[in-house]
Scaffold this motif. Structure first.
Motif, PDB file in Angstrom:
ATOM      1  N   SER A 155      -7.994   6.266  -1.987  1.00 30.43           N
ATOM      2  CA  SER A 155      -7.375   7.499  -2.482  1.00 30.43           C
ATOM      3  C   SER A 155      -8.331   8.691  -2.427  1.00 30.43           C
ATOM      4  O   SER A 155      -7.888   9.840  -2.414  1.00 30.43           O
ATOM      5  CB  SER A 155      -6.860   7.297  -3.906  1.00 30.43           C
ATOM      6  OG  SER A 155      -7.940   7.036  -4.776  1.00 30.43           O
ATOM      7  N   LEU A 208      -6.677  -2.994   5.059  1.00 30.09           N
ATOM      8  CA  LEU A 208      -6.744  -4.232   4.271  1.00 30.09           C
ATOM      9  C   LEU A 208      -7.129  -5.406   5.162  1.00 30.09           C
ATOM     10  O   LEU A 208      -8.009  -6.203   4.825  1.00 30.09           O
ATOM     11  CB  LEU A 208      -5.402  -4.496   3.587  1.00 30.09           C
ATOM     12  CG  LEU A 208      -5.271  -5.820   2.836  1.00 30.09           C
ATOM     13  CD1 LEU A 208      -6.280  -5.907   1.705  1.00 30.09           C
ATOM     14  CD2 LEU A 208      -3.854  -5.991   2.326  1.00 30.09           C
ATOM     15  N   PHE A 246      -2.777   1.692   5.582  1.00 35.91           N
ATOM     16  CA  PHE A 246      -3.381   0.972   4.466  1.00 35.91           C
ATOM     17  C   PHE A 246      -3.452  -0.523   4.785  1.00 35.91           C
ATOM     18  O   PHE A 246      -4.465  -1.165   4.575  1.00 35.91           O
ATOM     19  CB  PHE A 246      -2.550   1.213   3.196  1.00 35.91           C
ATOM     20  CG  PHE A 246      -3.056   0.461   1.997  1.00 35.91           C
ATOM     21  CD1 PHE A 246      -4.047   1.006   1.202  1.00 35.91           C
ATOM     22  CD2 PHE A 246      -2.536  -0.778   1.660  1.00 35.91           C
ATOM     23  CE1 PHE A 246      -4.515   0.320   0.083  1.00 35.91           C
ATOM     24  CE2 PHE A 246      -2.990  -1.469   0.548  1.00 35.91           C
ATOM     25  CZ  PHE A 246      -3.987  -0.919  -0.235  1.00 35.91           C
ATOM     26  N   ARG A 247      -2.362  -1.065   5.317  1.00 32.14           N
ATOM     27  CA  ARG A 247      -2.314  -2.497   5.674  1.00 32.14           C
ATOM     28  C   ARG A 247      -3.392  -2.836   6.691  1.00 32.14           C
ATOM     29  O   ARG A 247      -4.051  -3.866   6.591  1.00 32.14           O
ATOM     30  CB  ARG A 247      -0.943  -2.860   6.259  1.00 32.14           C
ATOM     31  CG  ARG A 247       0.174  -2.874   5.281  1.00 32.14           C
ATOM     32  CD  ARG A 247       1.465  -3.311   5.976  1.00 32.14           C
ATOM     33  NE  ARG A 247       1.664  -2.660   7.261  1.00 32.14           N
ATOM     34  CZ  ARG A 247       2.405  -1.589   7.447  1.00 32.14           C
ATOM     35  NH1 ARG A 247       3.037  -1.050   6.434  1.00 32.14           N
ATOM     36  NH2 ARG A 247       2.536  -1.056   8.629  1.00 32.14           N
ATOM     37  N   THR A 251      -6.977   0.178  -2.927  1.00 32.51           N
ATOM     38  CA  THR A 251      -6.083   1.224  -3.412  1.00 32.51           C
ATOM     39  C   THR A 251      -6.865   2.303  -4.146  1.00 32.51           C
ATOM     40  O   THR A 251      -6.628   3.495  -3.950  1.00 32.51           O
ATOM     41  CB  THR A 251      -5.006   0.623  -4.331  1.00 32.51           C
ATOM     42  OG1 THR A 251      -4.272  -0.362  -3.589  1.00 32.51           O
ATOM     43  CG2 THR A 251      -4.045   1.681  -4.822  1.00 32.51           C
ATOM     44  N   VAL A 310      -6.842  -5.710  -2.550  1.00 33.36           N
ATOM     45  CA  VAL A 310      -5.787  -4.687  -2.562  1.00 33.36           C
ATOM     46  C   VAL A 310      -6.057  -3.677  -3.671  1.00 33.36           C
ATOM     47  O   VAL A 310      -5.978  -2.466  -3.455  1.00 33.36           O
ATOM     48  CB  VAL A 310      -4.392  -5.334  -2.732  1.00 33.36           C
ATOM     49  CG1 VAL A 310      -3.331  -4.269  -2.992  1.00 33.36           C
ATOM     50  CG2 VAL A 310      -4.033  -6.160  -1.516  1.00 33.36           C
ATOM     51  N   LYS A 311      -6.405  -4.170  -4.855  1.00 36.63           N
ATOM     52  CA  LYS A 311      -6.670  -3.276  -5.986  1.00 36.63           C
ATOM     53  C   LYS A 311      -7.872  -2.378  -5.694  1.00 36.63           C
ATOM     54  O   LYS A 311      -7.827  -1.166  -5.916  1.00 36.63           O
ATOM     55  CB  LYS A 311      -6.911  -4.106  -7.240  1.00 36.63           C
ATOM     56  CG  LYS A 311      -7.054  -3.290  -8.488  1.00 36.63           C
ATOM     57  CD  LYS A 311      -7.179  -4.183  -9.705  1.00 36.63           C
ATOM     58  CE  LYS A 311      -7.336  -3.347 -10.960  1.00 36.63           C
ATOM     59  NZ  LYS A 311      -7.439  -4.178 -12.156  1.00 36.63           N
ATOM     60  N   GLY A 350       0.780  -1.218   0.000  1.00 35.55           N
ATOM     61  CA  GLY A 350       0.000   0.000   0.000  1.00 35.55           C
ATOM     62  C   GLY A 350       0.813   1.269   0.000  1.00 35.55           C
ATOM     63  O   GLY A 350       2.012   1.270  -0.191  1.00 35.55           O
ATOM     64  N   PRO A 351       0.103   2.373   0.221  1.00 39.57           N
ATOM     65  CA  PRO A 351       0.725   3.698   0.178  1.00 39.57           C
ATOM     66  C   PRO A 351       1.786   3.872   1.257  1.00 39.57           C
ATOM     67  O   PRO A 351       1.986   3.023   2.106  1.00 39.57           O
ATOM     68  CB  PRO A 351      -0.455   4.646   0.423  1.00 39.57           C
ATOM     69  CG  PRO A 351      -1.672   3.861   0.156  1.00 39.57           C
ATOM     70  CD  PRO A 351      -1.320   2.442   0.446  1.00 39.57           C
TER      71      PRO A 351
END
Length: 179
Positions: A151, A70, A66-67, A147, A143-144, A16-17
């Motif tokens: 954002s 997820l 981000f993790r 993401t 994940v896709k 991730g970011p």
């Protein structure tokens, strides 16, 4: 209460970011599709703890990476399929114990009781060969999706650790006593 050493989930979720970017509780809940009560319970029971900043008392804000988000989405997906929270904990612990760093290659498959992690199509097919009904969660798809979704939400950049551990309300009270 939420004290957990940073890095517990970092070895499991290196995706991730930028690691210096965190998301507040309302964003984490909305993006993961969970309630505040679920998020709070999972943090208190250390299923998913905020790796950027934990709550340090009244007025402090938890920040999720981000993790972390997820993991929240994965846990929510497993719960929605009927897997018990106890078995989800075992699955997350098993992945953590294995030191899995590359989640983008894993598909989680369950028969409703046990959660298996598969790294190849052959492993998924082997599980299907048993004849029982199973379902899968393709982590790369999550994940896709995450993401793209995340954002559009506000994030906070962490300048340094001294700022992350400051409790604003406690600091205002301390300043009031000094005056």
């Amino acid at each position: 209460m939420y004290d957990e050493p940073r890095g517990i989930q970092e070895s499991l979720f290196d995706l991730g970011p930028d690691e210096e970017v965190g998301y507040r509780v309302p964003t984490a809940c909305q993006v993961a599709g969970i309630t505040y009560r679920q998020l709070d319970y999972w943090a208190r029971t250390k299923l998913v703890v905020p790796s950027i900043r934990t709550a340090k008392g009244s007025g402090s804000q938890r920040l999720y990476s981000f993790r972390d988000i997820l993991v929240l989405k994965i846990v929510k997906g497993l719960l929605d399929t009927g897997i018990s929270l106890q078995n989800i904990r075992l699955a997350v612990d098993k992945l953590r114990d294995l030191g899995v760093n590359d989640l983008v290659e894993i598909t989680l498959v369950s028969d409703g009781t046990t959660v298996y992690h598969c790294r190849s199509n052959e492993e998924v097919i082997d599980l299907l060969g048993g004849g029982q009904g199973v379902f899968g969660i393709a982590v790369p798809g999550i994940v896709k999706e995450l993401t793209g979704t995340i954002s559009s939400f506000p994030s906070e950049r962490i300048a340094d650790d001294s700022d992350t551990m400051r409790d604003d309300l406690a600091e205002r009270r301390r300043n009031r006593r000094i005056s």
